[in-house]
Design a protein around this motif. Structure first.
Motif, PDB file in Angstrom:
ATOM      1  N   PRO A 153     102.115  43.055  64.198  1.00 11.15           N
ATOM      2  CA  PRO A 153     101.455  42.906  63.307  1.00 11.15           C
ATOM      3  C   PRO A 153      99.939  42.132  63.879  1.00 11.15           C
ATOM      4  CG  PRO A 153     103.034  41.296  63.498  1.00 11.15           C
ATOM      5  CD  PRO A 153     103.422  42.363  64.082  1.00 11.15           C
ATOM      6  N   PHE A 154      98.843  42.496  63.065  1.00 10.20           N
ATOM      7  CA  PHE A 154      97.281  42.067  63.691  1.00 10.20           C
ATOM      8  C   PHE A 154      96.642  41.537  62.373  1.00 10.20           C
ATOM      9  CE2 PHE A 154      92.909  43.717  64.996  1.00 10.20           C
ATOM     10  CZ  PHE A 154      92.942  42.392  65.708  1.00 10.20           C
ATOM     11  N   SER A 155      95.737  40.605  62.534  1.00  6.56           N
ATOM     12  CA  SER A 155      95.036  39.810  61.738  1.00  6.56           C
ATOM     13  C   SER A 155      93.983  40.927  61.044  1.00  6.56           C
ATOM     14  CB  SER A 155      94.377  38.634  62.265  1.00  6.56           C
ATOM     15  OG  SER A 155      93.484  39.061  63.648  1.00  6.56           O
ATOM     16  N   ASP A 156      93.710  41.783  61.851  1.00  3.76           N
ATOM     17  CA  ASP A 156      92.775  42.745  61.104  1.00  3.76           C
ATOM     18  C   ASP A 156      93.009  44.169  61.181  1.00  3.76           C
ATOM     19  OD1 ASP A 156      90.087  40.762  60.489  1.00  3.76           O
ATOM     20  OD2 ASP A 156      91.128  40.074  62.172  1.00  3.76           O
ATOM     21  N   PRO A 157      94.229  44.612  60.604  1.00  3.16           N
ATOM     22  CA  PRO A 157      94.646  46.031  60.580  1.00  3.16           C
ATOM     23  C   PRO A 157      93.746  46.995  59.720  1.00  3.16           C
ATOM     24  CG  PRO A 157      95.962  44.789  59.014  1.00  3.16           C
ATOM     25  CD  PRO A 157      94.709  43.748  59.565  1.00  3.16           C
ATOM     26  N   GLN A 173      98.828  46.301  54.977  1.00  2.65           N
ATOM     27  CA  GLN A 173      98.298  45.041  55.322  1.00  2.65           C
ATOM     28  C   GLN A 173      98.856  43.936  54.981  1.00  2.65           C
ATOM     29  OE1 GLN A 173      94.153  44.682  53.190  1.00  2.65           O
ATOM     30  NE2 GLN A 173      94.040  46.876  53.492  1.00  2.65           N
ATOM     31  N   GLU A 232     100.200  40.851  56.996  1.00  8.74           N
ATOM     32  CA  GLU A 232      99.867  39.183  56.748  1.00  8.74           C
ATOM     33  C   GLU A 232     101.246  38.525  56.572  1.00  8.74           C
ATOM     34  OE1 GLU A 232      97.661  38.866  53.267  1.00  8.74           O
ATOM     35  OE2 GLU A 232      95.821  39.948  54.425  1.00  8.74           O
ATOM     36  N   LEU A 235     102.839  37.821  60.122  1.00  7.28           N
ATOM     37  CA  LEU A 235     101.868  36.754  60.995  1.00  7.28           C
ATOM     38  C   LEU A 235     102.507  35.397  60.221  1.00  7.28           C
ATOM     39  CD1 LEU A 235      98.676  38.520  61.410  1.00  7.28           C
ATOM     40  CD2 LEU A 235     100.305  38.011  63.117  1.00  7.28           C
TER      41      LEU A 235
END
Lengths: 270, 406
Positions: free
Chosen positions: A57-61, A69, A73, A76
């Motif tokens: 996971p990444f904050s800005d996919p 997305q 979220e 995370l």
């Protein structure tokens, strides 16, 4: 390739000899609860998945549609991280020595950890490679070296907009398999064009003998079967992430993704 | 960090792959590479083409209203009690900010590309308005992505964009601010790359955007350089500009980078104060990383996740910064400092009352630092502060802070 075979190569070799297509499945690590991810991975395998892409996971996919997305979220919010993804792979590996696992994600968490530490982490966890969505060939050199030195595979995306010149450049760096993005768009989009897939796979095939798996826009057994007809496999993500989102608990999530993957496996083998 | 010993040819950056030292580059998904290659090739062909440059200059003169004045702010100078403060009046441009310099330029590129639709991301709404404006003028379809939080706090600009015929799309993902708007614009572009031109509003994003947005905004610095020589017969001693993504700052700084005597200060949003962590100052308190297509300084946590930023000014509320600024910081050419929310608000009031100029809250950060800097310098010295935009859009924010309903 002078390197020894790793799990990815062995899996595709076996599938090829059996005349079968690969079913590559994607879920987001930590989505549906960190404590459930390894169970979900085992379920994917039990239901017929050949290779697992574990989403980091990444904050800005940036390349994901709304379904994935939201998966990022939720993951995370469950405190998932690259470090924890590696721990999950290690746990999975303790009970499954054969199924290849790659980490699919974005560059910044890797930058933060450092390419060398990341490659070490993959090796130590028993992962088999990485796919970094926002790390195109011209920026991938340093990570590529680290992966190669550890007999890990670097999976690259090719798209309908990739020129022949770039296909040549990318397939020189690529290993394991090539992920062909079937459409112009984000994950989970719906406008699959089979003629374009066929043409582009033929175009790519002129440059590489690597297995070609097709993803984006694959929703069920029928679409998986049709896109993989001219390639070596299908990648499915958004429908699985949707199923995890809709499940009320870990057991329900296992049932749902199990049913989806089984249906696809049956269609691919028919 | 010390300055390099041999002079740097600043015009030679970025390199062919879009790097400013270790920063910049192209970190996007494969689908966009061909569109970026196409844009880069088109820009390389047009950037020195006399006809293209003449068309750009014509639009700047007759549509934007350039040159913008360099104004000696005498009462503001008296408030500071030191160096003379000159304001570069980008607030007087058509649409009220420097953003239009870039959108006029990129609109010309869009026209050359033959694409029928433009998209943009926006924070404070100034870039969205400037994009909607040029789209209206050229008869192009226009969609502007704006964080849902920013839609709330910048409602006048939202309505302005709608009047101009743009579709404003509120972005509900992530922190619902500028960074998320940029993610969503990238997703749109990936999907509609055949007929859509993406007009990025700041000097960030994948190569060639940091270069072309800088080039279009460098008219600010070129004018300021000429005007300084005309008005006070020498180059300024210092330049001051606010830095969110950094387009107004690089526009002012770039034509002066080779002039060693000119000191430069980029002012980041200090929010509640650097020590609180609630700010938007990656150059002061961030680490190098990769976001939105380039390597630069970022605000992130120990796992490499981008963290929420805070600033009273929506236009500075961004966790990254243009890669050229990251490089200028590392080589020591520009000093990057901060002004906190309360300092910016105080400067907003000071400039409004002393000069009859209501500045944007973004620009108020530059004014705040300019006042401090001037006080530490002598009366025969000259500072140019970039007044990057006007504050009409911010009166509701300021009124709310004052507890007044407008």
């Amino acid at each position: 390739m002078t390197q020894q075979q790793n799990r990815i190569d062995r899996r595709f070799a076996r599938l090829r000899s059996e005349g079968r297509k690969a079913l590559v499945t994607y879920i987001v690590a930590g989505d549906g609860g960190l404590e459930n991810t390894v169970d979900l991975m085992h379920q994917l395998v039990a239901s017929g998945s050949d290779l697992i892409e574990l989403g980091v996971p990444f904050s800005d996919p940036m390349a994901e549609g709304p379904v994935i997305q939201k998966g990022h979220e939720r993951a995370l919010a469950n405190k998932a991280s690259l470090r924890k993804c590696l721990a999950l792979v290690k746990e999975f590996r303790s009970k499954d020595a054969d199924t290849p696992v790659i980490l699919m994600g974005y560059d910044n968490p890797i930058e933060r950890m450092g390419a060398e530490a990341f490659a070490d982490g993959l090796q130590e966890a028993g992962a088999d490679g990485a796919l970094t969505v926002d790390l195109p060939a011209e920026e991938a050199g340093p990570l590529n070296e680290m992966l190669e030195a550890r007999n890990l595979r670097n999976i690259f995306l090719l798209t309908p907009t990739t020129s022949d010149e770039r296909i040549a450049e990318i397939t020189r760096l690529a290993s394991g398999f090539v992920y062909y993005v079937s459409l112009k768009g984000v994950t989970g989009a719906g406008h699959l064009d089979l003629d374009s897939v066929r043409e582009n796979l033929a175009r790519i095939r002129r440059h590489t003998d690597l297995p070609l798996c097709v993803g984006f826009g694959i929703k069920d057994g029928a679409s998986a079967k049709s896109v993989s007809a001219d390639g070596d496999g299908a990648v499915v993500g958004s429908v699985l992430v949707s199923a995890v989102a809709e499940a009320t608990d870990g057991a329900a999530a296992k049932d749902r993704i199990g049913a989806i993957v089984s249906e696809m496996r049956t269609a691919l083998d028919s | 960090m010390s300055k390099p010993s041999s002079p740097i040819d600043y015009g030679a950056y970025p390199d062919a792959r879009g790097h400013f030292g270790q920063f910049g580059g192209r970190f996007v998904s494969e689908t966009l590479i061909s569109a970026l290659d196409e844009l880069q090739a088109m820009y390389a062909r047009l950037k020195d083409d006399p006809e293209f440059l003449a068309a750009f200059d014509y639009d700047l003169a007759h549509y934007v209203g350039r040159p913008s004045p360099l104004y000696l702010a005498e009462r503001l100078t008296a408030e500071a009690g030191g160096a003379r403060i000159w304001l570069k009046r980008e607030d007087l441009n058509h649409t009220g900010a420097h953003k239009v310099n870039n959108t006029v330029g990129q609109a010309l590129l869009a026209k050359h590309s033959g694409k029928s639709r433009v998209i943009a991301e926006t924070g404070a709404g100034q870039h969205g308005v400037a994009t909607a404006t040029v789209a209206a003028r050229l008869g192009l379809k226009c969609a502007v992505y704006m964080g849902a939080e920013d839609v709330k706090r910048q409602s006048p600009n939202v309505y302005r964009m709608k009047l101009l015929g743009a579709e404003v799309i509120p972005v509900e993902s992530g922190s619902k601010t500028l960074k998320d708007a940029m993610n969503e614009a990238m997703r749109d572009w990936v999907t509609n790359v055949d007929d859509t031109f993406y007009i990025i509003g700041t000097v960030a994003g994948p190569h060639p955007y940091p270069q072309l947005v800088r080039d279009f905004n460098s008219v600010i610095g070129r004018e300021a350089r000429r005007q300084s020589l005309e008005e006070f017969g020498q180059l300024p001693d210092a330049l001051v500009a606010c830095v969110g993504g950094g387009s107004n700052a690089i526009g002012l700084f770039h034509p002066f980078l080779g002039d060693e005597s000119v000191k430069m200060y980029g002012v980041e949003a200090g929010g509640d104060g650097l020590e609180t962590g609630r700010h938007a100052a990656p150059l002061n308190d961030g680490v190098p990383g990769v976001l939105h297509g380039n390597r630069t300084y970022l605000m992130e946590d120990e796992d490499g996740q981008i963290i929420e930023t805070h600033s009273v000014s929506a236009g500075l509320d961004y966790p990254g910064v243009g890669p050229e600024h990251a490089w200028l910081k590392d080589i020591g050419r520009v000093d990057y400092v901060t002004a906190n929310d309360d300092e910016a608000l105080a400067a907003f009031r000071t400039l409004t009352r002393s000069e009859g100029i209501i500045p944007a809250l973004e620009s108020s950060h530059a004014v705040a630092y300019g006042l401090k800097l001037a006080a530490s310098m002598s009366p025969e010295q000259n500072i140019v502060v970039n007044l990057s935009g006007r504050g009409d859009k911010d009166i509701f924010t300021v009124a709310a802070i004052d507890g007044i309903e407008v």
